[in-house]
Design an enzyme around this catalytic site. Structure first.
Site, short mmCIF file in Angstrom:
data_model
loop_
_atom_site.label_atom_id
_atom_site.label_comp_id
_atom_site.label_asym_id
_atom_site.label_seq_id
_atom_site.Cartn_x
_atom_site.Cartn_y
_atom_site.Cartn_z
N ASP A 32 47.35 42.60 -11.95
CA ASP A 32 46.57 41.41 -11.63
C ASP A 32 46.72 41.05 -10.16
O ASP A 32 45.77 40.65 -9.50
CB ASP A 32 47.02 40.22 -12.49
CG ASP A 32 46.56 40.39 -13.93
OD1 ASP A 32 45.93 41.43 -14.23
OD2 ASP A 32 46.83 39.48 -14.74
N TYR A 35 44.66 43.24 -7.97
CA TYR A 35 43.27 42.85 -8.11
C TYR A 35 42.99 41.59 -7.28
O TYR A 35 42.03 41.51 -6.52
CB TYR A 35 42.92 42.61 -9.58
CG TYR A 35 41.54 42.05 -9.75
CD1 TYR A 35 40.43 42.89 -9.79
CD2 TYR A 35 41.33 40.67 -9.84
CE1 TYR A 35 39.15 42.37 -9.90
CE2 TYR A 35 40.06 40.15 -9.95
CZ TYR A 35 38.98 41.00 -9.98
OH TYR A 35 37.71 40.48 -10.08
N GLU A 113 26.98 50.77 -37.01
CA GLU A 113 27.76 50.19 -35.92
C GLU A 113 28.23 48.80 -36.31
O GLU A 113 27.65 48.16 -37.19
CB GLU A 113 26.92 50.14 -34.64
CG GLU A 113 25.62 49.38 -34.77
CD GLU A 113 24.78 49.48 -33.49
OE1 GLU A 113 25.09 48.74 -32.55
OE2 GLU A 113 23.83 50.30 -33.46
N LYS A 115 28.77 44.94 -36.67
CA LYS A 115 27.95 43.75 -36.43
C LYS A 115 28.87 42.71 -35.82
O LYS A 115 29.76 42.18 -36.48
CB LYS A 115 27.39 43.24 -37.75
CG LYS A 115 26.47 42.04 -37.59
CD LYS A 115 25.79 41.72 -38.91
CE LYS A 115 24.71 40.67 -38.75
NZ LYS A 115 25.14 39.44 -38.11
N ASP A 117 30.20 39.28 -34.24
CA ASP A 117 29.95 37.91 -34.67
C ASP A 117 30.03 36.97 -33.47
O ASP A 117 31.09 36.53 -33.08
CB ASP A 117 31.00 37.53 -35.71
CG ASP A 117 30.54 36.37 -36.56
OD1 ASP A 117 29.37 35.97 -36.42
OD2 ASP A 117 31.35 35.87 -37.35
N TYR A 230 23.87 46.19 -27.89
CA TYR A 230 23.62 47.05 -29.05
C TYR A 230 22.19 47.57 -29.12
O TYR A 230 21.82 48.23 -30.06
CB TYR A 230 23.97 46.33 -30.36
CG TYR A 230 23.31 44.98 -30.53
CD1 TYR A 230 21.93 44.87 -30.67
CD2 TYR A 230 24.06 43.82 -30.55
CE1 TYR A 230 21.32 43.66 -30.83
CE2 TYR A 230 23.47 42.59 -30.71
CZ TYR A 230 22.09 42.51 -30.84
OH TYR A 230 21.50 41.29 -30.99
N LYS A 317 26.70 42.89 -44.93
CA LYS A 317 27.68 41.82 -44.65
C LYS A 317 28.94 42.04 -45.47
O LYS A 317 28.88 42.26 -46.68
CB LYS A 317 27.08 40.46 -45.04
CG LYS A 317 25.91 40.02 -44.17
CD LYS A 317 26.41 39.46 -42.86
CE LYS A 317 25.35 38.72 -42.09
NZ LYS A 317 25.07 37.37 -42.51
N CYS A 411 49.79 5.01 -52.15
CA CYS A 411 49.44 5.63 -50.88
C CYS A 411 50.72 6.06 -50.17
O CYS A 411 51.64 5.26 -50.01
CB CYS A 411 48.68 4.63 -50.01
SG CYS A 411 48.45 5.22 -48.32
N CYS A 414 51.19 3.73 -46.84
CA CYS A 414 51.46 2.28 -46.82
C CYS A 414 51.96 1.76 -48.17
O CYS A 414 52.27 0.58 -48.30
CB CYS A 414 50.21 1.52 -46.39
SG CYS A 414 48.88 1.61 -47.58
N CYS A 429 43.19 4.97 -51.19
CA CYS A 429 44.03 3.85 -50.80
C CYS A 429 43.08 2.72 -50.44
O CYS A 429 42.27 2.86 -49.54
CB CYS A 429 44.89 4.23 -49.60
SG CYS A 429 45.68 2.78 -48.86
N CYS A 434 45.72 0.13 -43.75
CA CYS A 434 46.61 1.29 -43.86
C CYS A 434 46.55 2.08 -42.54
O CYS A 434 45.47 2.44 -42.09
CB CYS A 434 46.17 2.18 -45.02
SG CYS A 434 47.04 3.75 -45.08
S1 IVH Z 1 20.51 44.99 -34.02
C1 IVH Z 1 16.14 44.86 -34.36
N1 IVH Z 1 23.09 45.47 -33.82
O1 IVH Z 1 23.09 40.20 -35.80
C2 IVH Z 1 17.60 44.93 -34.18
N2 IVH Z 1 22.37 43.23 -34.15
O2 IVH Z 1 21.71 39.26 -38.21
C3 IVH Z 1 18.20 43.60 -34.14
N3 IVH Z 1 24.18 41.59 -34.21
O3 IVH Z 1 20.34 38.78 -34.17
C4 IVH Z 1 19.61 43.50 -34.01
N4 IVH Z 1 25.82 43.03 -33.89
O4 IVH Z 1 22.54 38.94 -32.84
C5 IVH Z 1 22.13 44.54 -34.00
N5 IVH Z 1 25.32 46.01 -33.61
C6 IVH Z 1 24.37 45.10 -33.77
C7 IVH Z 1 24.68 43.74 -33.91
C8 IVH Z 1 23.64 42.82 -34.11
C9 IVH Z 1 25.50 41.75 -34.07
C10 IVH Z 1 23.52 40.30 -34.46
C11 IVH Z 1 22.29 40.08 -33.62
C12 IVH Z 1 21.19 39.80 -34.60
C13 IVH Z 1 21.93 39.41 -35.82
C14 IVH Z 1 21.09 39.73 -37.07
#
Ligand code: IVH
Length: 673
Positions: A32, A35, A113, A115, A117, A230, A317, A411, A414, A429, A434
């Site tokens: 660091d 840098y 891939e 997803k 969050d 993505y 999911k 409670c 009190c 309560c 309180c």
């Molecule tokens: S592809 C047409 N890839 O999930 C393709 N989305 O529930 C659209 N998200 O709005 C999205 N990781 O914000 C894609 N590897 C990933 C993702 C991803 C997270 C989110 C994205 C999208 C939402 C849909």
């Protein structure tokens, strides 16, 4: 010796390379301090030769001024969201649908891939002379129209402001991705927030998505946001497949998750899903599923999109994460309304991105029915991925010597005998003096959606109540720096901050004061409706507020009764008089009510995690002629369900005959589609 210009170019490139190694590859090659030395040299050089400063210099990431309200941005290519799958069967059905859309016997590969969050984001780089320069960043919004957040995104260190891409046959690169916060960074900022008496973020998603839309880029710069791409919108012009584009994104040095797996069959996809589920707790970022995409761009084009989703992709999911732990103690908390809530202290355990050491047990009826005891092993889950909840008590593992959890008759704070009102499950309560009730009421009063008073954290409230300096919300306005410094650990500077914040809250509008008072049954939305009828504190003290409440469309008997009980009570009125004498709140100015619009005659309750601030969605509904309800009730036409919508809300909608629609569907209605 190099010229200042040459040295500048060299420093910029070197710093960019280190930033990339640090933030994207997680593999720094300098300390660091080394840098910082490079960065400081660059700052010094630019100070000496201001003409060298370019908008893409690493020193130019932090915006200098708050930039007011977010500007809207209509994008040429719509951002779709994804249809969801929750089981292997759902994934197989998706595969069958895809195959039906293609010619029989065509070779088909998928990319699986993670997803991520966080919040979705689109970034446009302009391409010229082999270099791509960050030009624009926008949130998803309703897909078609997003909000420009370019200045905020420029503060994200892992994102190159300019990058070598070589000669390309396109003028712009449009990348889509997710803005996220790493788990370890969330822990750091949450610890810091708690030290400052601020509410910690419930999860990385809220911190990341919220960070993107903040008003002041300097504040955004303090949140360790990262971006992971993505999707490359121009991908089909440059590459054969999505996997090729992902590889290219990583190769040129743009941040991506770099964890895609190419699968040749749906069985391979399913086993990739299992692998991701096992591996994801080791990822630095939060994931809530796996996105499955048809790899070949030509096939994607053949499949096309429905009104909402691409037919070539789906989001699997993960089931809510569960964790096993042990109940170490059960305490009783007394809330703002006097309700007694049993809260368990647990052996600390990692769950969906945070360390959990407490869980609400909701009420004593549940504790008794499930027979939860101190010493029991339990399984916990996060409800809506935020609040941890005990799902299962592992009775067969119960150690010897446990005792049934006693149901309090007094409670704990009190000592007043508790009551159970009518049909309610909660024990209460009834003592409104309180100290626990007073503390909770004060905290609620200061919340952002109410009087928005910063720097008044739990521990200060506790001190104020204990020292009897404050026994109701009006007393806050009598606090002075001289009084506050007599409290333990209270320096003069923080004391004057607190006093300034409290005094500033006098300028909040009356609807916010109404919200902050915590009138039974009156939430933010109802408070606004009530303030439309009774716009000021002065008026509230002279008219029959309950009678006005009864005239409001959508105010049921329980709400009117809540208002009547509150304003009919002598002690409450005394507090209101005190507030008036201290000039707390300014009259509410009623927003022009739309008397036409596509939503006229329709009412909405909005819930779940949305792509915009809930208040903004409410406003959009009202502007289009619709009305808004705090809860689903008889006559609520639509329940607008964001992500992670609670089952209770869905059940209520079913019972009351309200139609459940998505956020996108709402926006389509507003646009008159
Ligand atoms: S592809 C047409 N890839 O999930 C393709 N989305 O529930 C659209 N998200 O709005 C999205 N990781 O914000 C894609 N590897 C990933 C993702 C991803 C997270 C989110 C994205 C999208 C939402 C849909």
């Amino acid at each position: 010796m190099s010229t200042p210009k040459e040295r500048h170019d060299q420093l910029v490139r070197e710093i960019q390379a280190h930033v990339h190694r640090y933030y994207v590859l997680d593999d720094p090659t300098v300390t660091d301090a080394q840098y910082d030395a490079l960065y400081n040299e660059l700052v010094a050089l630019e100070r000496e030769y201001p003409a060298l400063v370019t908008p893409t210099s690493p020193t130019q990431r932090v915006g200098v001024e708050p930039r007011g309200d977010l500007q809207k941005y209509e994008r040429p290519v719509r951002m779709y969201s994804l249809d969801n799958a929750y089981s292997a069967d759902d994934v197989r059905t998706f595969d069958e649908r895809v195959r039906r859309g293609l010619r029989e016997g065509d070779k088909l590969a998928y990319v699986a891939e993670p997803k991520l969050d966080g919040g979705s984001l689109e970034i446009v780089y302009e391409v010229e002379g082999g270099r791509a320069t960050l030009a624009r960043a926008s949130t998803r919004g309703d897909g078609k129209i997003g909000e420009l957040v370019t200045e905020n995104v420029r503060t994200v260190k892992s994102l190159p402001l300019v990058i070598d891409v070589g000669e390309l046959p396109v003028k712009a690169l449009t990348l889509r991705g997710e803005v996220v916060i790493y788990r370890k960074d969330l822990d750091t900022i949450n610890a810091e927030r708690e030290r400052n008496g601020e509410e910690p973020f419930a999860n990385a998603r809220n911190a990341a998505a919220g960070g993107l839309r903040m008003n002041d880029p300097r504040e955004v710069a303090k949140r360790p946001l990262r971006v992971s791409f993505y999707q490359l919108v121009e991908g089909p012009l440059l590459h054969k497949s999505h996997a090729d584009s992902l590889e290219w994104i990583a190769r040129v040095g743009l941040p991506s998750h770099r964890r895609q797996v190419v699968c040749q069959s749906i069985d391979e996809v399913l086993s990739a899903i299992d692998d991701f589920d096992r591996a994801r707790s080791g990822y630095p970022f939060e994931t809530d599923g796996v996105v499955i995409k048809v790899d070949d761009y030509q096939q994607q084009a053949i499949l096309g999109e429905t009104a909402k989703f691409p037919r070539w992709a789906i989001a699997y999911k993960f089931a809510a994460e569960r964790a096993r732990t042990v109940i170490r103690s059960i305490e009783v908390q007394v809330g703002r309304t006097g309700a007694l809530t049993p809260v368990a202290t647990l052996d600390p355990v990692q769950l969906a991105g945070t360390t959990v050491s407490r869980a609400s047990l909701h009420n004593f009826e549940r504790v008794t029915t499930m027979d939860m005891r101190v010493g029991d092993a339990v399984e916990i889950e996060k409800a809506g991925e935020i609040i941890p909840q005990v799902m299962v008590v592992l009775h067969h593992e119960r150690p010897e010597g446990t005792v049934p959890t006693p149901v309090p008759s007094e409670c704990p704070e009190c000592g007043t005998k508790v009551v159970r009102a009518g049909e309610e499950v909660a024990l209460r309560c009834p003592n409104r003096r309180c100290p626990a009730v007073v503390r909770a009421a004060l905290h609620y009063f200061t919340r952002r959606f109410a009087m928005d008073i910063d720097h008044l954290g739990h521990s200060l409230i506790e001190q104020l109540v204990r020292s009897a300096m404050v026994s109701d919300v009006a007393d806050l306005y009598d606090l002075t720096v001289e009084k506050l410094v007599t409290l333990e650990r209270m320096a003069k500077k923080s004391a004057s901050n607190v006093v300034a914040q409290i005094q500033a809250s006098k300028a909040r509008t009356f609807d916010r004061l109404l919200t902050g008072l915590g009138i039974p049954q009156i939430g933010q939305v109802a408070a606004k409706q009530l303030a439309e009828q009774v716009p000021s504190l002065e008026e509230a003290l002279t008219v029959d507020v309950a009678e006005r409440a009864a005239s409001i469309h959508g105010f049921g008997p329980a709400m009117v009764e809540g208002v009547r009980a509150y304003f009919g009570d002598g002690e409450n009125r005394a507090v209101l008089e005190k507030l008036r004498a201290r000039h707390v709140s300014v009259p509410f100015v009623r927003a022009a009510v739309a008397t036409e619009g596509p939503l006229l005659g329709k009412s909405f309750c909005v819930t779940g995690v949305l792509t915009r601030k809930r208040e903004d969605v409410h406003e959009a509904i009202r502007n289009a002629g619709g009305t808004v309800h705090d809860a689903v009730k008889v006559g609520t036409t639509y329940l607008v369900a964001g992500e992670k919508v609670g089952q209770t809300k869905l059940d209520a909608a079913k019972k009351r005959g309200s139609e459940v629609i998505t956020e996108e569907a709402l926006y389509a209605m507003i646009r008159g589609e």
